[in-house]
Design an enzyme around this catalytic site. Structure first.
Site, PDB file in Angstrom:
ATOM      1  N   ASN A 144       0.828  -1.217   0.000  1.00  6.63           N
ATOM      2  CA  ASN A 144       0.000   0.000   0.000  1.00  6.63           C
ATOM      3  C   ASN A 144       0.855   1.256   0.000  1.00  6.63           C
ATOM      4  OD1 ASN A 144      -2.745  -0.750  -0.105  1.00  6.63           O
ATOM      5  ND2 ASN A 144      -2.539  -1.659   1.948  1.00  6.63           N
ATOM      6  N   CYS A 165      -5.205  -6.309  -4.413  1.00  6.85           N
ATOM      7  CA  CYS A 165      -5.614  -6.138  -3.011  1.00  6.85           C
ATOM      8  C   CYS A 165      -6.556  -7.279  -2.665  1.00  6.85           C
ATOM      9  CB  CYS A 165      -6.316  -4.792  -2.880  1.00  6.85           C
ATOM     10  SG  CYS A 165      -6.866  -4.386  -1.215  1.00  6.85           S
ATOM     11  N   HIS A 166      -6.745  -7.522  -1.373  1.00  2.30           N
ATOM     12  CA  HIS A 166      -7.653  -8.602  -0.975  1.00  2.30           C
ATOM     13  C   HIS A 166      -9.076  -8.136  -0.716  1.00  2.30           C
ATOM     14  CE1 HIS A 166      -3.710 -10.366   0.565  1.00  2.30           C
ATOM     15  NE2 HIS A 166      -4.059 -11.064  -0.486  1.00  2.30           N
ATOM     16  N   HIS A 194      -9.668   0.292  -1.872  1.00  2.00           N
ATOM     17  CA  HIS A 194     -10.157   0.593  -0.516  1.00  2.00           C
ATOM     18  C   HIS A 194     -11.390   1.492  -0.567  1.00  2.00           C
ATOM     19  CE1 HIS A 194      -6.109  -0.398   1.692  1.00  2.00           C
ATOM     20  NE2 HIS A 194      -6.502  -1.348   0.863  1.00  2.00           N
ATOM     21  N   ASP A 255     -11.903  -3.288   2.563  1.00  5.20           N
ATOM     22  CA  ASP A 255     -11.305  -2.180   3.305  1.00  5.20           C
ATOM     23  C   ASP A 255     -12.144  -0.905   3.252  1.00  5.20           C
ATOM     24  OD1 ASP A 255      -8.514  -3.353   4.022  1.00  5.20           O
ATOM     25  OD2 ASP A 255      -8.800  -3.836   1.915  1.00  5.20           O
TER      26      ASP A 255
END
Lengths: 469, 469
Positions: A144, A165-166, A194, A255
């Site tokens: 990040n 990203c997860h 995010h 996120d």
């Protein structure tokens, strides 16, 4: 005939990540014979992951080959893929900044946002090196800030960048919590990293938002009363997530839930109310040390295994593929094993109303032709005006400060934080942050300080605190 | 042969404004013989301004004709220009909201922003009426909010809209304070209404920003120490204005200075520090009552003169043209007396990076062809990312709430105010504002309340105040 790849991992000491990638490479037939180059500035960690990877692959009878280096330029030579997972100065500088902001200035669990320049500097350096050494390689950005960093690299270099990203797996948590079979869910959650929102959620071919609504109406209160998070990041079905859904009209994913607005984050009780027990979500003074010490424990365990030549690594790490997208994406690009993925790539019209050179998070078809984002069209106006576009502006201010060294936009972003109480407080905290040892190590902050000397900032405006008069 | 015009003034009871316009019409040869229709719902004020205007024109030997009505549709018939100066419920509802926000919730001098829906409703109603009654007339919008209202009317109707404001005259205050001859200054200050920035400032053909810098370096401290404002709005050379110049790189002009960022506005001492003595700028609990009572005094005086048939109105009002742009713009449009003006019109590319249907404030050439904005190009990134674009988003959220009746974006804008301390505080103040008598009169707020009943807003989120736990 499938092709092997040369994969370079920058910051390979992020051991759990690297180990997952080794597993997936071992278990992906198309990438048999690939070479993995581990690079890290931490020799001990580098040595550890190289031992683990090599022995795990041997144990599985895989034909992967491994090498390691602390020299970034050497690591990039002949790379087909560069995975950047590095986190400069890591959680230490974050924690120091947070402590300064909290103890002295009364911010609740803030401060991490001042540390991102280290990361941006590194990302840009890696991408610039790639332009010289491996200009055709793909850069997969995992560390990040993915949104800011990928946008920066896209604008400043000619390298093909894809951020991963997860967060988007949050849709699975929704499905399992409300009792749906994950493999019968069709979904879409585009946005910025995010900051993604569930625009489509279908179950067995029908809109499944009514099933979410039903769960909220009949089961959510019970869930919130009794659910105890097992992971710090377990907040997908929290009161805060549902509240954001009601406020903005779409469910926030991953996120995204951790953000939402300053009012979810004023203090620990507020955070527990919105994000649940026992940590109040991942961003609290309770969660963060737990998260970091948990990471450290895992590193300790992996170090022990690396040094125990008899340890059964397959028993430790298993031999099922992870759900990481990295290796399948490489397989898609190299071997044309086509798949649908959630990626962060330059917009170029994928989402309406955003600049072409801003990196957006969207679904994409990946095959030998490349990473091809779907045109997802418009997001609802409330999501755009309250989340996507304000986030865009914040990033533009940050990148502007990074690029020009103009401290005023740094100051502006501190002032823009809801917990900042006065102009002088913002100036004072920024001045002090500039003096942190970790910060001084970073060239760009020095540049900013030099420019600050020339910056018109007369004494008349210093040392004044309106709140004291 | 010059043409006369039929000019309709909505909210004509704004007596000082109307009187200025009568003066300018009397003193503009090209518009001799024009007809002025005064419209207001306040009969007493309407009668007063009609008497004053008629007698002033007679005294000057002008051929203007006058009529008056309380019927808006009648007033619009055959109009060439409709000037909308109305301020619905005026300063009363503003003051009531401010008192509620201040006394009960601890906001310092806030609350005016909740009252804008009255204005937007009226503006849109007038423009819709014009579509039916005088579709070719120009609408000159003078009542605030000019930016939001003109954007709304531009998007929702086919009427030609031009917003006007006094703010840009701030460049004259800069010139006179630093000792320049105003007629040798060439300037440009584009942006959004109440958000304009001095991109160009030339004196005798040379960049005059260095002269501002010199004044700041050598004379500003003395000025700030000794200057006592004579008008509440006298803030153009305040410490706050100079600070914004240093922070953002361009001098803010006019009402722009009153904004700048929440940190200039936290309390009266802070405001005095940035905006000077004795009021701390126009938006304080000291300035506002003075401003309103000053308006009232002038109305009282004008009422006295209206009822004294022997009063010398030319002696009272003078016979020099005002510096208002309205009459010269009408003269330009009707009689091709070309001029350069500062107007608020749909963007259509005048400023880069803003939507075409957003109303921007830019210089424009006005002649018989119409109002033709200059393409001013790009504003500096700091101004765009810290001021222009955030302002745009705020207005989009406001217009979205107005159009859809979705209360969530109203709530969001309350939450977005830096003085809001918690989520529950925002909900509570919004609930209470909805119950104010003045608010209940307005149809759109009722619509919002109805929609709020259907809006998913579960009890779980109500009655919770994080700050109390």
């Amino acid at each position: 005939m499938p092709k092997a790849a040369h994969v370079t991992v920058i910051g390979a000491g992020s051991a759990q990540f690297s180990m997952g990638m080794v597993k997936d490479l071992c278990l992906t037939d198309g990438l048999a014979g690939s070479q993995i180059t581990f690079m890290d500035i931490d020799e001990e960690r580098l040595d550890m992951i190289c031992k683990l990877g090599t022995r795990y692959a041997q144990q599985l009878g895989s034909s992967l080959t491994f090498d390691k280096t602390t020299d970034r330029a050497a690591a990039l030579r002949d790379a087909d893929f560069v995975i950047n997972t590095a986190y400069v100065l890591g959680h230490m500088v974050e924690a120091d900044m947070r402590q300064l902001a909290g103890d002295k200035y009364g911010y609740y669990h803030s401060g991490g946002q001042f540390g991102r320049y280290h990361q941006l500097r590194l990302m840009l350096d890696v991408a610039h090196d790639m332009e010289k050494i491996c200009p055709d390689a793909w850069l997969i950005q995992v560390g990040n800030p993915v949104f800011d960093g990928c946008t920066l690299m896209t604008r400043e270099t000619s390298i093909k960048v894809c951020g991963l990203c997860h967060g988007h797996y949050g849709y699975l948590e929704i499905a399992s919590t409300i009792g749906l079979e994950p493999d019968q869910v069709v979904w879409q959650a585009p946005g910025l990293n995010h900051n993604i929102w569930l625009t489509h959620f279908l179950y067995q071919g029908r809109d499944a938002y009514p099933l979410i609504d039903e769960w909220i109406a009949t089961k959510a209160e019970e869930y919130w009363r009794t659910h105890v998070a097992q992971r710090t990041h377990d907040a997908q079905m929290s009161r805060g997530a549902v509240h954001q859904y009601h406020l903005y009209g779409l469910f926030p994913i991953g996120d995204t839930v951790r953000r939402g607005g300053w009012w979810y984050h004023t203090d620990i009780n507020t955070k527990k109310r919105w994000y649940g027990e026992p940590w109040g979500g991942p961003d609290t003074h309770l969660a963060r040390p737990f998260f970091v010490s948990d990471l450290e424990k895992r590193i300790t365990e992996m170090t022990r295994l690396a040094n125990d030549s008899k340890a059964d690594l397959v028993a430790f790490a298993g031999k099922e593929k992870t759900r990481e997208q990295i290796v399948p994406i490489m397989d898609g690009l190299i071997n044309n094993h086509q798949g649908l993925f959630q990626v962060n790539v330059p917009n170029h019209g994928a989402i309406d109303g955003l600049p072409p050179n801003l990196v957006v998070e969207v679904p994409a078809i990946v095959n030998q032709k490349g990473i091809q984002p779907l045109h997802v069209g418009s997001l609802p106006p409330k999501i755009m005006y309250a989340h996507i576009l304000p986030d865009w502006l914040e990033t533009e201010r940050e990148l502007l400060a990074f690029k020009t060294g103009d401290r005023s936009m740094l100051l502006w972003n501190v002032l823009d934080q809801h917990q900042t109480k006065s102009y002088d407080q913002a100036v004072a905290i920024l001045d002090e942050l500039m003096e942190l040892d970790e910060v001084k190590q970073v060239e760009d902050w020095e540049k900013m300080k030099r420019i600050a000397d020339h910056y018109k900032y007369p004494a008349a405006f210093r040392g004044y605190d309106g709140s004291k008069k």
